[in-house]
Structure formats: C-alpha cells, structure tokens
Enzyme design. Sequence first.
Site, PDB file in Angstrom:
ATOM      1  N   THR A   1       0.850  -1.197   0.000  1.00 32.93           N
ATOM      2  CA  THR A   1       0.000   0.000   0.000  1.00 32.93           C
ATOM      3  C   THR A   1       0.884   1.244   0.000  1.00 32.93           C
ATOM      4  O   THR A   1       1.738   1.397   0.870  1.00 32.93           O
ATOM      5  CB  THR A   1      -0.926  -0.044   1.233  1.00 32.93           C
TER       6      THR A   1
ATOM      7  N   HIS B   1      -7.167 -10.972  -1.353  1.00 29.21           N
ATOM      8  CA  HIS B   1      -6.558 -10.604  -0.062  1.00 29.21           C
ATOM      9  C   HIS B   1      -7.397 -11.232   1.051  1.00 29.21           C
ATOM     10  O   HIS B   1      -8.458 -10.740   1.396  1.00 29.21           O
ATOM     11  CB  HIS B   1      -6.522  -9.088   0.073  1.00 29.21           C
TER      12      HIS B   1
ATOM     13  N   ASN C   1      -4.466 -10.296   7.076  1.00 31.67           N
ATOM     14  CA  ASN C   1      -4.249  -9.021   7.777  1.00 31.67           C
ATOM     15  C   ASN C   1      -5.484  -8.344   8.371  1.00 31.67           C
ATOM     16  O   ASN C   1      -5.525  -7.119   8.496  1.00 31.67           O
ATOM     17  CB  ASN C   1      -3.515  -8.037   6.843  1.00 31.67           C
TER      18      ASN C   1
ATOM     19  N   TYR D   1      -8.628  -8.052   7.304  1.00 29.15           N
ATOM     20  CA  TYR D   1      -9.620  -7.410   6.439  1.00 29.15           C
ATOM     21  C   TYR D   1     -10.861  -8.299   6.299  1.00 29.15           C
ATOM     22  O   TYR D   1     -10.967  -9.344   6.947  1.00 29.15           O
ATOM     23  CB  TYR D   1      -8.978  -7.046   5.098  1.00 29.15           C
TER      24      TYR D   1
ATOM     25  N   ASN E   1      -4.253  -5.530  12.528  1.00 27.29           N
ATOM     26  CA  ASN E   1      -5.628  -5.009  12.579  1.00 27.29           C
ATOM     27  C   ASN E   1      -6.524  -5.814  13.518  1.00 27.29           C
ATOM     28  O   ASN E   1      -7.666  -6.123  13.206  1.00 27.29           O
ATOM     29  CB  ASN E   1      -6.229  -4.973  11.159  1.00 27.29           C
TER      30      ASN E   1
HETATM   31  C1  8OZ Z   1      -0.190  -1.220   5.507  1.00 25.88           C
HETATM   32  C2  8OZ Z   1      -0.929  -0.069   5.441  1.00 25.88           C
HETATM   33  C3  8OZ Z   1      -2.161  -0.085   4.821  1.00 25.88           C
HETATM   34  C4  8OZ Z   1      -2.622  -1.251   4.268  1.00 25.88           C
HETATM   35  C5  8OZ Z   1      -2.243  -4.947   4.427  1.00 25.88           C
HETATM   36  C6  8OZ Z   1      -2.983  -3.663   2.530  1.00 25.88           C
HETATM   37  O1  8OZ Z   1      -2.117  -4.933   5.641  1.00 25.88           O
HETATM   38  C7  8OZ Z   1      -2.386  -3.666   3.719  1.00 25.88           C
HETATM   39  C8  8OZ Z   1      -1.877  -2.423   4.328  1.00 25.88           C
HETATM   40  C9  8OZ Z   1      -0.652  -2.388   4.954  1.00 25.88           C
HETATM   41  O2  8OZ Z   1      -2.344  -5.995   3.795  1.00 25.88           O
END
Ligand code: 8OZ
Length: 368
Positions: A24, A176, A179, A181, A236
């Site tokens: 990113t 994806h 992480n 999401y 996250n």
């Molecule tokens: C860092 C900052 C923002 C997004 C991920 C797409 O964690 C990201 C991401 C990493 O996979």
Amino acid sequence: MRLFTPLKIGPWSLQHRVVMAPLTRMRASVPGNAPTPLNAEYYGQRASKGGMIIAEASPISPTAHYGPRTPGIYTPEQIEGWRRIADAVHAKGGILVLQLWHVGRISHSTLQPGGALPVAPSAIAAVGDTMTASGQRAPFETPRALETSELPGIVADYAQAARNAIAAGCDGVEIHGANGYLLEQFLQTRSNQRTDAYGGSIENRARLMLEVTDAVVGAVGAQRTGIRLSPYGRANDSGEAEPMPLYSYVTAELQKRRLAYLHLIEPRASGAGQREVDHKDVPSAAKLFRPLWDAALITAGNFTAASAEEIVAAGHADAVAFGRYFISNPDLPERIRTGAAFTPYNRATFYGGDAKGYTDYPKMASAG
Ligand code: 8OZ
C-alpha cells in the site's frame, strides 16, 4: 542460487523467485482513486524479465476502502490507470497480479458512501486505530453487521473486480484473505459472531472466502487466481486462538479449487506496515502449510537474501515476496543475485505523498 531458477506459477513462467509483495503506497489520484502515470513509472522501475509483481491492495468497491488514495479497480478511470501499469510492467517482461481488497471493519465512515458505518460480519469494533479519508489516525468504529442478503453482492463485486483487472491487462489476481480485512474477519471468531450460514462452525466462517474464490475463479479462471493468508498474523486486531484447524480446512478447500498459488505471510512481520516487528520463536507458516498445498507457494515476511534462499532451497516455499526492500531497491532481484548491498528504506514516505520515497530510489550504477 535456487532463487534464480525458473518457476512456473499458473500460466506464468517466472525466471526468478524474488517476488514483489503487495504494498500500500497511497498515491492514486484525488479524486477518483485511479492509478496515475507516476504509479506506472514506479511499477515499471520494479519490473524485471520473468519477475512477478503483486500490485498493491486495490479496493473492489466504494465500501471496500482503507485510507486516502488507494487505487480502486471498479471504475472505468481506474481500469485505464491499471492498464498503464500493466503496460509498464509488460514492457520489461514482467508479470503483474492485482490484489483484490475489501477492508470491512478496518474502513472508516469518512471513507464510506454517505458517511455510513463500515460493514463487517458482526457489529464488533476492532481494537486500535485506522486511517480516515483525510489520512488522520482515528479509533476503529463499531461496524454495521452485513445482512445475509447483502453477501451475494459482495461476492459479485469481487468477481467484477477480477474481470476488471484482466480487462486492464493484469496477468492475474490475488484475493486478499489476510491481515484482518473483510474475508479474514469472516474467518475468525473474534470478529465473526454471526448466527447465519456464515458464522459459527469453521465451515460457515470460511464460506464467504470460498464463495468469493469460486466467483473469482468463475470470472477469470483458477490458473489466474491466487490467495493471500496470514494464519498467525495479528494485524488489525486479527488472530485466531487456534489457527491450525481453521486454516487447514481453508487450505484444503482452496486446494480443491486448483488455484495458481497460495501466498502466506509469516508472523514474523505481522505489523501490516505500521511498524517494524521481528517476532522470534513463531511458527513458520510456509513449513506448516507446504505439506497441505500442491501448487506454487509464495511466502513473505521479513526475509533477507540469505533466509529467502534458505527457505526455497529447503523446499518450504517456491518463491519469496519482499516488501520494504522492494520499495527502496527497484532492482532488488538483481541486487540479490549479485550480492549487492540494499539501499535502506525511509518509512516516513511509505504512505502518501509524491515521487519522493517512491520513484526516486536509485538502481545500481551498472544496472542503467
Ligand atoms: C499497511 C498499510 C495499509 C494497508 C495490508 C494492505 O495490511 C495492507 C496495508 C498495509 O495488507
């Protein structure tokens, strides 16, 4: 070096195994979140003959976004922007895979259409903070739980985004699933407390990810589809107390779909870009999942040239993705091949801004 032997991933013939990880960088257009000519220059600099680039996470719909200036893959302007990137990578003989992204509860109402709350499996806020539309840090909000009837629409958005990526000239797509999401939020109990067919048992929690995979495969073909998972990640506010039963099931189901590759994130670098982490004494995801996966396996997370060579030579992974050092070394594969020193990276210019810390990192003098 084993890193510089050829490798077949799906239909692609890699000439080396130093993959560029999805990164990113927050430099898409304002407004529009479309890739710019500067973005194409950046990817072109990092492309190499037979080298695979997994492009940065790309929101699949207006509700999928994280922070400002991430490049979407759902408007005509965005598709045109991605076409410039695909052309720049192909001009160097490289392979471009686009990462399909929906962040779920990691989004923020300032990024959502109409200022609505982000959507997620359940109305459970992640612990910690995220980025607003103007790039400020703000605490995670309590998301709105998706209705069961809304899930087919999200699945369809993934399929359409995959079609868009191929229409733009990308060689493939990566789902994806890592992480913290949306798809991982559905997988894990800490974020999924649903009582419908998408919550509860492992089978139910994996359902959305597998439906998305089937839809993407239906749209662009299994051999042009990969997936990224972080079984031991903590980014996250993610993480499953007992990852193996969940991720063994997911991997076995994905294996049936005959995807081009599985891309794992080693928990050694689970900060998801926020900070430097190098956890010791954590399991190797590649070693654990290699026996469960027949097709190509890419691993990522804090590798050095030496440890990358070692894991490929040992057969635990087929290729290694590098992130931070690909930011500061556009010719990273060549540097690894020749044993050259790496240029250090500047974290302050990772996210947002312009050419500084983006397209101004030098190649080796001899690389031209
Ligand atoms: C860092 C900052 C923002 C997004 C991920 C797409 O964690 C990201 C991401 C990493 O996979």
